[in-house]
Scaffold this motif. Structure first.
Motif, PDB file in Angstrom:
ATOM      1  N   LEU A   1       1.335  -1.817  13.142  1.00  0.00           N
ATOM      2  CA  LEU A   1       2.596  -1.782  12.401  1.00  0.00           C
ATOM      3  C   LEU A   1       2.398  -1.300  10.968  1.00  0.00           C
ATOM      4  O   LEU A   1       3.195  -0.511  10.450  1.00  0.00           O
ATOM      5  N   ILE A   2       1.340  -1.775  10.333  1.00  0.00           N
ATOM      6  CA  ILE A   2       1.060  -1.336   8.961  1.00  0.00           C
ATOM      7  C   ILE A   2       0.789   0.164   8.932  1.00  0.00           C
ATOM      8  O   ILE A   2       1.310   0.886   8.065  1.00  0.00           O
ATOM      9  N   PHE A   3      -0.011   0.639   9.868  1.00  0.00           N
ATOM     10  CA  PHE A   3      -0.312   2.074   9.926  1.00  0.00           C
ATOM     11  C   PHE A   3       0.969   2.873  10.147  1.00  0.00           C
ATOM     12  O   PHE A   3       1.194   3.895   9.487  1.00  0.00           O
ATOM     13  N   GLN A   4       1.819   2.398  11.062  1.00  0.00           N
ATOM     14  CA  GLN A   4       3.067   3.098  11.367  1.00  0.00           C
ATOM     15  C   GLN A   4       3.962   3.193  10.141  1.00  0.00           C
ATOM     16  O   GLN A   4       4.692   4.163   9.959  1.00  0.00           O
TER      17      GLN A   4
ATOM     18  N   LEU B   1      11.530   8.606   6.707  1.00  0.00           N
ATOM     19  CA  LEU B   1      10.329   8.073   7.352  1.00  0.00           C
ATOM     20  C   LEU B   1      10.442   6.567   7.545  1.00  0.00           C
ATOM     21  O   LEU B   1       9.458   5.917   7.888  1.00  0.00           O
ATOM     22  N   GLU B   2      11.630   6.032   7.297  1.00  0.00           N
ATOM     23  CA  GLU B   2      11.927   4.607   7.494  1.00  0.00           C
ATOM     24  C   GLU B   2      11.096   3.729   6.572  1.00  0.00           C
ATOM     25  O   GLU B   2      10.692   2.612   6.932  1.00  0.00           O
ATOM     26  N   THR B   3      10.842   4.237   5.362  1.00  0.00           N
ATOM     27  CA  THR B   3      10.064   3.511   4.365  1.00  0.00           C
ATOM     28  C   THR B   3      10.983   2.631   3.532  1.00  0.00           C
ATOM     29  O   THR B   3      12.107   3.025   3.206  1.00  0.00           O
ATOM     30  N   SER B   4      10.501   1.466   3.155  1.00  0.00           N
ATOM     31  CA  SER B   4      11.267   0.549   2.315  1.00  0.00           C
ATOM     32  C   SER B   4      11.674   1.226   1.010  1.00  0.00           C
ATOM     33  O   SER B   4      10.889   1.962   0.394  1.00  0.00           O
ATOM     34  N   ALA B   5      12.900   0.961   0.567  1.00  0.00           N
ATOM     35  CA  ALA B   5      13.392   1.525  -0.698  1.00  0.00           C
ATOM     36  C   ALA B   5      12.520   1.086  -1.872  1.00  0.00           C
ATOM     37  O   ALA B   5      12.464   1.768  -2.909  1.00  0.00           O
ATOM     38  N   PHE B   6      11.828  -0.018  -1.721  1.00  0.00           N
ATOM     39  CA  PHE B   6      10.924  -0.538  -2.747  1.00  0.00           C
ATOM     40  C   PHE B   6       9.848   0.474  -3.121  1.00  0.00           C
ATOM     41  O   PHE B   6       9.403   0.524  -4.281  1.00  0.00           O
TER      42      PHE B   6
ATOM     43  N   ALA C   1       1.379  -2.526  -5.069  1.00  0.00           N
ATOM     44  CA  ALA C   1       2.690  -2.375  -4.431  1.00  0.00           C
ATOM     45  C   ALA C   1       2.560  -2.241  -2.926  1.00  0.00           C
ATOM     46  O   ALA C   1       3.343  -2.839  -2.161  1.00  0.00           O
ATOM     47  N   LEU C   2       1.580  -1.477  -2.475  1.00  0.00           N
ATOM     48  CA  LEU C   2       1.386  -1.299  -1.034  1.00  0.00           C
ATOM     49  C   LEU C   2       0.912  -2.593  -0.375  1.00  0.00           C
ATOM     50  O   LEU C   2       1.326  -2.914   0.749  1.00  0.00           O
ATOM     51  N   ILE C   3       0.058  -3.350  -1.044  1.00  0.00           N
ATOM     52  CA  ILE C   3      -0.379  -4.639  -0.505  1.00  0.00           C
ATOM     53  C   ILE C   3       0.831  -5.552  -0.298  1.00  0.00           C
ATOM     54  O   ILE C   3       1.027  -6.146   0.771  1.00  0.00           O
ATOM     55  N   ILE C   4       1.670  -5.649  -1.316  1.00  0.00           N
ATOM     56  CA  ILE C   4       2.854  -6.512  -1.237  1.00  0.00           C
ATOM     57  C   ILE C   4       3.816  -6.015  -0.163  1.00  0.00           C
ATOM     58  O   ILE C   4       4.318  -6.795   0.661  1.00  0.00           O
ATOM     59  N   ASN C   5       4.061  -4.700  -0.155  1.00  0.00           N
ATOM     60  CA  ASN C   5       5.013  -4.134   0.797  1.00  0.00           C
ATOM     61  C   ASN C   5       4.550  -4.339   2.236  1.00  0.00           C
ATOM     62  O   ASN C   5       5.347  -4.746   3.104  1.00  0.00           O
ATOM     63  N   GLU C   6       3.286  -4.068   2.507  1.00  0.00           N
ATOM     64  CA  GLU C   6       2.808  -4.146   3.889  1.00  0.00           C
ATOM     65  C   GLU C   6       2.707  -5.581   4.384  1.00  0.00           C
ATOM     66  O   GLU C   6       2.965  -5.844   5.561  1.00  0.00           O
ATOM     67  N   GLN C   7       2.349  -6.508   3.520  1.00  0.00           N
ATOM     68  CA  GLN C   7       2.307  -7.908   3.956  1.00  0.00           C
ATOM     69  C   GLN C   7       3.708  -8.454   4.230  1.00  0.00           C
ATOM     70  O   GLN C   7       3.904  -9.231   5.165  1.00  0.00           O
ATOM     71  N   ASN C   8       4.676  -8.029   3.435  1.00  0.00           N
ATOM     72  CA  ASN C   8       6.064  -8.397   3.727  1.00  0.00           C
ATOM     73  C   ASN C   8       6.538  -7.738   5.018  1.00  0.00           C
ATOM     74  O   ASN C   8       7.290  -8.334   5.791  1.00  0.00           O
ATOM     75  N   PHE C   9       6.079  -6.514   5.253  1.00  0.00           N
ATOM     76  CA  PHE C   9       6.499  -5.750   6.431  1.00  0.00           C
ATOM     77  C   PHE C   9       6.101  -6.460   7.723  1.00  0.00           C
ATOM     78  O   PHE C   9       6.865  -6.498   8.690  1.00  0.00           O
ATOM     79  N   ILE C  10       4.881  -7.044   7.747  1.00  0.00           N
ATOM     80  CA  ILE C  10       4.424  -7.691   8.980  1.00  0.00           C
ATOM     81  C   ILE C  10       4.791  -9.170   9.042  1.00  0.00           C
ATOM     82  O   ILE C  10       4.586  -9.811  10.084  1.00  0.00           O
TER      83      ILE C  10
END
Length: 220
Positions: free
Chosen positions: A99-102, A128-133, A153-162
């Motif tokens: 999911l993170i890779f996707q 690309l369905e990326t978070s507005a953040f 930012a990517l660490i925070i975004n991806e951990q929230n994503f999963i």
């Protein structure tokens, strides 16, 4: 996002932009076949764009997941844990990494194309369905090249994503039994990511880490 809504979103873009979005999604799917292809894709990207520190962090985390996934199918853990105990852990590792890779690899490819084309492309991130953040973060990074801010930012975004998709997924309640300190705690996972980042890019450690990544093949 389902296929219909994704195609509707593409209607806002020009023909060549739609083609680029489609190509990026195809490349992402190609490299998201398994943990080995994901791990290799992260490192290949980092070697070409070393300013994006997160790619090296993702490579090493993905490597570690591969070792754990191999152990779960290995001789010793199959004796200690039955299938019912091992499968949720394996599923969590595979699903979270996939999911993170996707989510993030399309962002990396768009950044790569931004460098090549030398024109603004981050307005394509919603396609690309990326978070507005992440859009202002990537814009800021492009102008500042502040690797640390992008990484955080990517660490925070991806951990929230999963978080909802894996960690608190009701169909995966058995994950709570994994002996990982505070794995269910989002803030703890984010702090772990930050700590790993500081270690990876420590001036004394990084040369050794890169030698290891270059010389040691990924096994799973």
């Amino acid at each position: 996002m389902n296929k219909a809504s994704s195609e509707s979103g593409l209607s806002f873009y020009y023909g060549n932009e739609k083609s680029l979005i489609s190509l990026i999604k195809e490349k992402t799917q190609l490299h998201n076949r398994n943990n080995i292809t994901r791990t290799e894709a992260y490192y290949h990207f980092y070697k070409n764009h070393s300013e994006v520190h997160w790619a090296l962090l993702a490579h090493m985390v993905s490597r570690n997941a591969g070792y754990q996934m191999t152990d779960l199918k290995g001789e010793f853990l199959t004796r200690l844990l039955n299938d019912e105990q091992r499968f949720p852990i394996y599923w969590a590792l595979e699903t979270a990494n996939s999911l993170i890779f996707q989510d993030v690899y399309p962002q990396l490819l768009l950044y790569e194309e931004r460098k090549r084309a030398r024109r603004s492309l981050f307005h394509l991130l919603p396609g690309l369905e990326t978070s507005a953040f992440m859009k202002p973060i990537w814009e800021h990074f492009w102008h500042s090249q502040e690797s640390r801010i992008l990484t955080m930012a990517l660490i925070i975004n991806e951990q929230n994503f999963i978080d909802d998709r894996v960690v608190h997924n009701n169909n995966h309640a058995k994950l709570a039994g994994i002996r990982v300190t505070r794995f269910n705690d989002l803030a703890s996972r984010i702090e772990t990511g930050k700590h790993l980042y500081r270690q990876l890019f420590h001036e004394r450690l990084q040369p050794c880490i890169l030698r290891f990544a270059d010389q040691q093949p990924q096994i799973a």
